[in-house]
Design a protein around this motif. Structure first.
Motif, PDB file in Angstrom:
ATOM      1  N   TRP A 267       0.835  -1.208   0.000  1.00 41.49           N
ATOM      2  CA  TRP A 267       0.000   0.000   0.000  1.00 41.49           C
ATOM      3  C   TRP A 267       0.868   1.256   0.000  1.00 41.49           C
ATOM      4  CZ3 TRP A 267      -0.018   3.933   3.552  1.00 41.49           C
ATOM      5  CH2 TRP A 267       0.674   3.707   4.744  1.00 41.49           C
ATOM      6  N   ASP A 268       1.990   1.175   0.727  1.00 42.00           N
ATOM      7  CA  ASP A 268       2.890   2.320   0.827  1.00 42.00           C
ATOM      8  C   ASP A 268       3.698   2.489  -0.454  1.00 42.00           C
ATOM      9  OD1 ASP A 268       4.081   4.470   2.074  1.00 42.00           O
ATOM     10  OD2 ASP A 268       5.617   3.266   3.034  1.00 42.00           O
ATOM     11  N   LEU A 269       4.163   1.388  -1.023  1.00 44.10           N
ATOM     12  CA  LEU A 269       4.922   1.439  -2.268  1.00 44.10           C
ATOM     13  C   LEU A 269       4.098   2.068  -3.391  1.00 44.10           C
ATOM     14  CD1 LEU A 269       7.484   0.616  -3.907  1.00 44.10           C
ATOM     15  CD2 LEU A 269       6.338  -1.568  -4.351  1.00 44.10           C
ATOM     16  N   CYS A 270       2.826   1.678  -3.468  1.00 48.59           N
ATOM     17  CA  CYS A 270       1.949   2.178  -4.532  1.00 48.59           C
ATOM     18  C   CYS A 270       1.330   3.534  -4.197  1.00 48.59           C
ATOM     19  CB  CYS A 270       0.837   1.173  -4.817  1.00 48.59           C
ATOM     20  SG  CYS A 270       1.406  -0.437  -5.421  1.00 48.59           S
ATOM     21  N   GLY A 271       1.349   3.902  -2.933  1.00 47.56           N
ATOM     22  CA  GLY A 271       0.754   5.171  -2.535  1.00 47.56           C
ATOM     23  C   GLY A 271      -0.747   5.208  -2.730  1.00 47.56           C
ATOM     24  N   VAL A 272      -1.442   4.128  -2.345  1.00 49.46           N
ATOM     25  CA  VAL A 272      -2.880   4.064  -2.559  1.00 49.46           C
ATOM     26  C   VAL A 272      -3.630   4.969  -1.599  1.00 49.46           C
ATOM     27  CG1 VAL A 272      -2.764   1.715  -3.488  1.00 49.46           C
ATOM     28  CG2 VAL A 272      -3.190   2.056  -1.040  1.00 49.46           C
ATOM     29  N   SER A 273      -4.821   5.374  -2.011  1.00 47.96           N
ATOM     30  CA  SER A 273      -5.678   6.218  -1.181  1.00 47.96           C
ATOM     31  C   SER A 273      -6.813   5.434  -0.546  1.00 47.96           C
ATOM     32  CB  SER A 273      -6.266   7.350  -2.029  1.00 47.96           C
ATOM     33  OG  SER A 273      -5.243   8.134  -2.604  1.00 47.96           O
ATOM     34  N   ALA A 274      -7.022   4.202  -1.022  1.00 47.27           N
ATOM     35  CA  ALA A 274      -8.104   3.382  -0.479  1.00 47.27           C
ATOM     36  C   ALA A 274      -7.703   1.913  -0.501  1.00 47.27           C
ATOM     37  CB  ALA A 274      -9.395   3.588  -1.273  1.00 47.27           C
ATOM     38  N   PHE A 275      -8.382   1.145   0.331  1.00 47.19           N
ATOM     39  CA  PHE A 275      -8.147  -0.286   0.430  1.00 47.19           C
ATOM     40  C   PHE A 275      -9.512  -0.956   0.388  1.00 47.19           C
ATOM     41  CE2 PHE A 275      -6.630  -4.168   2.704  1.00 47.19           C
ATOM     42  CZ  PHE A 275      -5.512  -4.437   1.922  1.00 47.19           C
ATOM     43  N   LEU A 276      -9.788  -1.694  -0.691  1.00 50.64           N
ATOM     44  CA  LEU A 276     -11.058  -2.387  -0.843  1.00 50.64           C
ATOM     45  C   LEU A 276     -10.894  -3.804  -0.309  1.00 50.64           C
ATOM     46  CD1 LEU A 276     -11.332   0.017  -2.846  1.00 50.64           C
ATOM     47  CD2 LEU A 276     -12.671  -1.491  -4.308  1.00 50.64           C
ATOM     48  N   VAL A 277     -11.700  -4.166   0.669  1.00 50.99           N
ATOM     49  CA  VAL A 277     -11.506  -5.456   1.323  1.00 50.99           C
ATOM     50  C   VAL A 277     -12.829  -6.185   1.517  1.00 50.99           C
ATOM     51  CG1 VAL A 277     -11.680  -4.546   3.669  1.00 50.99           C
ATOM     52  CG2 VAL A 277     -10.286  -6.577   3.245  1.00 50.99           C
ATOM     53  N   HIS A 278     -12.756  -7.501   1.508  1.00 45.61           N
ATOM     54  CA  HIS A 278     -13.956  -8.323   1.694  1.00 45.61           C
ATOM     55  C   HIS A 278     -14.606  -8.025   3.048  1.00 45.61           C
ATOM     56  CE1 HIS A 278     -16.397 -12.007   2.221  1.00 45.61           C
ATOM     57  NE2 HIS A 278     -16.473 -11.953   0.902  1.00 45.61           N
ATOM     58  N   ARG A 279     -15.903  -7.967   3.046  1.00 43.59           N
ATOM     59  CA  ARG A 279     -16.655  -7.560   4.237  1.00 43.59           C
ATOM     60  C   ARG A 279     -16.392  -8.451   5.453  1.00 43.59           C
ATOM     61  NH1 ARG A 279     -19.935 -10.690   1.147  1.00 43.59           N
ATOM     62  NH2 ARG A 279     -21.254 -12.226   2.222  1.00 43.59           N
ATOM     63  N   SER A 280     -15.929  -9.684   5.247  1.00 44.63           N
ATOM     64  CA  SER A 280     -15.767 -10.640   6.339  1.00 44.63           C
ATOM     65  C   SER A 280     -14.681 -10.240   7.331  1.00 44.63           C
ATOM     66  CB  SER A 280     -15.457 -12.036   5.781  1.00 44.63           C
ATOM     67  OG  SER A 280     -14.233 -12.026   5.057  1.00 44.63           O
ATOM     68  N   VAL A 281     -13.777  -9.346   6.943  1.00 45.41           N
ATOM     69  CA  VAL A 281     -12.657  -9.005   7.834  1.00 45.41           C
ATOM     70  C   VAL A 281     -12.756  -7.592   8.414  1.00 45.41           C
ATOM     71  CG1 VAL A 281     -11.120 -10.572   6.607  1.00 45.41           C
ATOM     72  CG2 VAL A 281     -11.193  -8.179   5.930  1.00 45.41           C
ATOM     73  N   ILE A 282     -13.823  -6.890   8.122  1.00 41.28           N
ATOM     74  CA  ILE A 282     -13.922  -5.493   8.544  1.00 41.28           C
ATOM     75  C   ILE A 282     -14.472  -5.368   9.961  1.00 41.28           C
ATOM     76  CG2 ILE A 282     -15.081  -3.303   8.075  1.00 41.28           C
ATOM     77  CD1 ILE A 282     -14.784  -3.797   5.161  1.00 41.28           C
TER      78      ILE A 282
END
Length: 332
Positions: A267-282
């Motif tokens: 995430w840091d290498l790419c400099g992303v602004s968001a992280f889309l993740v499966h609802r099961s881990v939120i």
């Protein structure tokens, strides 16, 4: 301070693992230092927070509002990834739509989830062997539960879909699953010819290579990594991808490494602004973890009224959904 603490923790883990594998403090130190230098030189910074927020939390939502993104245009309410789905999503209150990018045999970028046309249309075959002239004649509503209402809906080109999203004032989530070089080239041109997308779209992918190439091609594009635990070893319904035990367990190990890399390096290498993740881990703590890093957490696919209320009132987190009208099963 948080960023420095994260990096110390991350590189401490790298050092210990390398030391365990090599049994050499010198080798471990050199490898860890080399990795750090690599990240410093090649990482891309996040786009400015105010512009990322404009994409992820449009001002029309008001303070604290969450974005509701129609997954594939909310494929339960209308034939997925079609112009009709985009229009229905807007009518039903979506703030954005997620669109899947694929290519026909003659290189035309189209909006479709699968590598074949079989699941959603009245045709058959791989997109990679079908020319756009053939794909454009297919009925994209043929397998949909509301096919009588949407009869004759076509597979749109990416350009057609983007124009419709702009017309409907919807945020676009470009989901890129493959063809990284072709996809990045097409999207770069799309941003060049439609500058409004810089403040109203985001490029997402499971593949860090896609996101890194996109930032390399145009550092001003807002991007997101997509993640699902055990993605390499398991299908979306939880069943093993391979019957061979050794292959399954090997991929589980790779899944653990990928999960760690997503959360601490990529995430840091790419400099992303968001992280889309499966609802099961939120969870609230997970939302906080990413918020402290300046990254917006977005859940998928949230398909029940109870879940949606939880995202709105407890998590204050945006989400993707297959339906804006009613509870439904997740689309794989």
């Amino acid at each position: 301070m948080l960023q420095i603490g994260d990096e110390l923790s991350c590189f401490s883990v790298v050092f210990v693992l390398t030391l365990f594998a090599s049994r050499s403090a010198v080798c471990s130190s050199l490898f860890t230092a080399s990795l750090y230098v690599f990240l410093v030189i090649f990482r891309y910074p996040q786009v400015p927070a105010d512009r990322a927020k404009q994409v992820l939390r449009p001002t029309r939502l008001g303070s604290g509002g969450v974005s509701v993104v129609a997954h594939r245009g909310a494929g339960h309410d209308a034939p997925e990834n079609t112009l009709a789905a985009i229009r229905e999503a807007r009518l039903n209150g979506a703030t954005g739509v997620e669109l899947d990018l694929e290519f026909t045999a003659d290189g035309v970028p189209v909006v479709m989830r699968d590598e074949t046309v079989d699941r959603t249309t009245n045709g058959s075959g791989l997109l990679s062997v079908l020319r756009f002239s053939e794909v454009s004649r297919l009925d994209a509503s043929a397998k949909h539960r509301l096919r009588e209402r949407f009869h004759g809906e076509r597979v749109p080109t990416l350009q057609e879909a983007v124009k419709e999203c702009i017309r409907q004032q919807l945020t676009v989530f470009f989901d890129v699953k493959g063809h990284p070089d072709e996809a990045v080239a097409v999207l770069r041109e799309m941003y060049r010819t439609n500058p409004v997308l810089y403040n109203s779209s985001i490029v997402c992918s499971f593949e860090p290579k896609v996101i890194y190439k996109m930032r390399q091609a145009d550092p001003e594009v807002v991007t997101a990594l997509t993640h699902r635990p055990w993605r390499l070893s398991q299908q979306e319904d939880g069943t093993p991808r391979f019957s061979a035990s050794w292959k399954y367990h090997w991929l589980q190990l790779l899944d653990v490494l990928l999960d760690w890399a997503h959360h601490h390096l990529l995430w840091d290498l790419c400099g992303v602004s968001a992280f889309l993740v499966h609802r099961s881990v939120i969870s609230p703590d997970y939302v906080k973890y990413w918020a402290e890093r300046g990254v917006e957490l977005i859940g998928w696919t949230v398909n029940t009224a109870v879940e949606k209320q939880y995202y709105q009132d407890v998590l204050n987190a945006s989400y993707l959904t297959d339906s804006l009208r009613e509870d439904c099963e997740a689309a794989y």
